[in-house]
Design a protein around this motif. Structure first.
Motif, PDB file in Angstrom:
ATOM      1  N   MET A   4      59.919  13.110 -30.298  1.00 56.39           N
ATOM      2  CA  MET A   4      59.158  12.451 -31.321  1.00 56.39           C
ATOM      3  C   MET A   4      58.262  11.425 -30.654  1.00 56.39           C
ATOM      4  O   MET A   4      58.675  10.716 -29.738  1.00 56.39           O
ATOM      5  CB  MET A   4      60.105  11.783 -32.312  1.00 56.39           C
ATOM      6  N   GLU A   5      57.011  11.341 -31.128  1.00 59.79           N
ATOM      7  CA  GLU A   5      56.058  10.396 -30.575  1.00 59.79           C
ATOM      8  C   GLU A   5      55.153   9.890 -31.697  1.00 59.79           C
ATOM      9  O   GLU A   5      54.774  10.641 -32.592  1.00 59.79           O
ATOM     10  CB  GLU A   5      55.213  11.093 -29.504  1.00 59.79           C
ATOM     11  N   LEU A   6      54.821   8.604 -31.658  1.00 63.47           N
ATOM     12  CA  LEU A   6      53.848   8.021 -32.568  1.00 63.47           C
ATOM     13  C   LEU A   6      52.554   7.844 -31.795  1.00 63.47           C
ATOM     14  O   LEU A   6      52.533   7.212 -30.744  1.00 63.47           O
ATOM     15  CB  LEU A   6      54.335   6.678 -33.103  1.00 63.47           C
ATOM     16  N   VAL A   7      51.452   8.410 -32.314  1.00 66.30           N
ATOM     17  CA  VAL A   7      50.169   8.368 -31.621  1.00 66.30           C
ATOM     18  C   VAL A   7      49.157   7.629 -32.496  1.00 66.30           C
ATOM     19  O   VAL A   7      48.972   7.963 -33.667  1.00 66.30           O
ATOM     20  CB  VAL A   7      49.658   9.799 -31.334  1.00 66.30           C
ATOM     21  N   GLY A   8      48.533   6.601 -31.920  1.00 64.57           N
ATOM     22  CA  GLY A   8      47.485   5.873 -32.629  1.00 64.57           C
ATOM     23  C   GLY A   8      47.980   4.740 -33.506  1.00 64.57           C
ATOM     24  O   GLY A   8      47.223   4.199 -34.305  1.00 64.57           O
ATOM     25  N   LEU A   9      49.242   4.359 -33.350  1.00 64.70           N
ATOM     26  CA  LEU A   9      49.797   3.263 -34.145  1.00 64.70           C
ATOM     27  C   LEU A   9      49.506   1.952 -33.430  1.00 64.70           C
ATOM     28  O   LEU A   9      49.873   1.773 -32.274  1.00 64.70           O
ATOM     29  CB  LEU A   9      51.302   3.439 -34.322  1.00 64.70           C
ATOM     30  N   ARG A  10      48.845   1.034 -34.125  1.00 60.87           N
ATOM     31  CA  ARG A  10      48.503  -0.242 -33.487  1.00 60.87           C
ATOM     32  C   ARG A  10      49.756  -1.091 -33.275  1.00 60.87           C
ATOM     33  O   ARG A  10      50.771  -0.898 -33.936  1.00 60.87           O
ATOM     34  CB  ARG A  10      47.453  -0.990 -34.304  1.00 60.87           C
ATOM     35  N   GLY A  11      49.679  -2.035 -32.395  1.00 60.33           N
ATOM     36  CA  GLY A  11      50.830  -2.864 -32.047  1.00 60.33           C
ATOM     37  C   GLY A  11      51.046  -4.048 -32.956  1.00 60.33           C
ATOM     38  O   GLY A  11      52.085  -4.686 -32.899  1.00 60.33           O
ATOM     39  N   THR A  12      50.064  -4.371 -33.799  1.00 59.77           N
ATOM     40  CA  THR A  12      50.215  -5.498 -34.721  1.00 59.77           C
ATOM     41  C   THR A  12      49.858  -5.063 -36.125  1.00 59.77           C
ATOM     42  O   THR A  12      49.098  -4.111 -36.331  1.00 59.77           O
ATOM     43  CB  THR A  12      49.310  -6.680 -34.323  1.00 59.77           C
ATOM     44  N   PHE A  13      50.417  -5.767 -37.088  1.00 57.97           N
ATOM     45  CA  PHE A  13      50.160  -5.473 -38.492  1.00 57.97           C
ATOM     46  C   PHE A  13      49.650  -6.736 -39.167  1.00 57.97           C
ATOM     47  O   PHE A  13      50.188  -7.822 -38.943  1.00 57.97           O
ATOM     48  CB  PHE A  13      51.436  -4.991 -39.190  1.00 57.97           C
ATOM     49  N   ILE A  14      48.636  -6.597 -39.996  1.00 58.00           N
ATOM     50  CA  ILE A  14      48.052  -7.733 -40.704  1.00 58.00           C
ATOM     51  C   ILE A  14      48.358  -7.570 -42.182  1.00 58.00           C
ATOM     52  O   ILE A  14      47.962  -6.573 -42.795  1.00 58.00           O
ATOM     53  CB  ILE A  14      46.535  -7.789 -40.470  1.00 58.00           C
ATOM     54  N   PRO A  15      49.079  -8.531 -42.772  1.00 61.35           N
ATOM     55  CA  PRO A  15      49.405  -8.439 -44.198  1.00 61.35           C
ATOM     56  C   PRO A  15      48.144  -8.281 -45.053  1.00 61.35           C
ATOM     57  O   PRO A  15      47.146  -8.978 -44.842  1.00 61.35           O
ATOM     58  CB  PRO A  15      50.103  -9.762 -44.504  1.00 61.35           C
ATOM     59  N   GLY A  16      48.175  -7.337 -45.959  1.00 63.61           N
ATOM     60  CA  GLY A  16      47.061  -7.113 -46.872  1.00 63.61           C
ATOM     61  C   GLY A  16      45.915  -6.308 -46.282  1.00 63.61           C
ATOM     62  O   GLY A  16      44.918  -6.064 -46.962  1.00 63.61           O
ATOM     63  N   ALA A  17      46.021  -5.875 -45.026  1.00 61.17           N
ATOM     64  CA  ALA A  17      44.953  -5.098 -44.390  1.00 61.17           C
ATOM     65  C   ALA A  17      44.899  -3.685 -44.970  1.00 61.17           C
ATOM     66  O   ALA A  17      45.828  -3.226 -45.637  1.00 61.17           O
ATOM     67  CB  ALA A  17      45.185  -5.038 -42.880  1.00 61.17           C
ATOM     68  N   ASP A  18      43.804  -2.995 -44.699  1.00 57.95           N
ATOM     69  CA  ASP A  18      43.663  -1.608 -45.133  1.00 57.95           C
ATOM     70  C   ASP A  18      44.704  -0.735 -44.449  1.00 57.95           C
ATOM     71  O   ASP A  18      45.269  -1.099 -43.424  1.00 57.95           O
ATOM     72  CB  ASP A  18      42.266  -1.085 -44.787  1.00 57.95           C
ATOM     73  N   TRP A  19      44.918   0.467 -45.026  1.00 62.86           N
ATOM     74  CA  TRP A  19      45.825   1.438 -44.423  1.00 62.86           C
ATOM     75  C   TRP A  19      45.373   1.744 -43.006  1.00 62.86           C
ATOM     76  O   TRP A  19      44.187   1.854 -42.725  1.00 62.86           O
ATOM     77  CB  TRP A  19      45.822   2.739 -45.218  1.00 62.86           C
ATOM     78  N   GLN A  20      46.325   1.918 -42.111  1.00 63.02           N
ATOM     79  CA  GLN A  20      46.039   2.406 -40.771  1.00 63.02           C
ATOM     80  C   GLN A  20      46.749   3.739 -40.618  1.00 63.02           C
ATOM     81  O   GLN A  20      47.963   3.832 -40.783  1.00 63.02           O
ATOM     82  CB  GLN A  20      46.535   1.447 -39.692  1.00 63.02           C
TER      83      GLN A  20
END
Length: 100
Positions: free
Chosen positions: A1-17
């Motif tokens: 299993m691998e996650l590709v393209g997932l950013r390392g930080t999350f911003i509350p209320g930001a658009d879907w990634q």
């Protein structure tokens, strides 16, 4: 299993990634989504409250429809099971589109 393209930080209320979940089926035959599960555990590596289903959304694209991951609430952080009952994984590698 691998996650590709997932950013390392999350911003509350930001658009879907969107990102990809890559699964390897090494059985040599198709796997019915009713016979296996994929679970995700998200831990917070910063001071502050952990990520939970109350403050985090994770979805997987199944048959053209975005489906919510199911929070099973076990342990610290977000523990979610992906709704894969409508998916059959062929032998080899499969890529599932996800978003958070």
């Amino acid at each position: 299993m691998e996650l590709v393209g997932l950013r390392g930080t999350f911003i509350p209320g930001a658009d879907w990634q969107e990102f990809d979940l890559v699964l390897d089926n090494l059985t040599g035959q198709g796997l019915d989504g009713r016979t296996f599960a994929v679970g995700l555990l998200t831990l917070t590596i910063a001071h502050g409250p952990p990520l939970t289903a109350a403050n985090t959304n994770i979805q997987i694209l199944v048959g053209g429809t975005w489906r919510d991951a199911v929070d099973v609430g076990a342990g610290p952080g977000l523990v979610a099971i992906l709704p894969l009952t409508e998916i059959t994984l062929p032998p080899g590698q499969s890529t599932c589109r996800m978003r958070t």
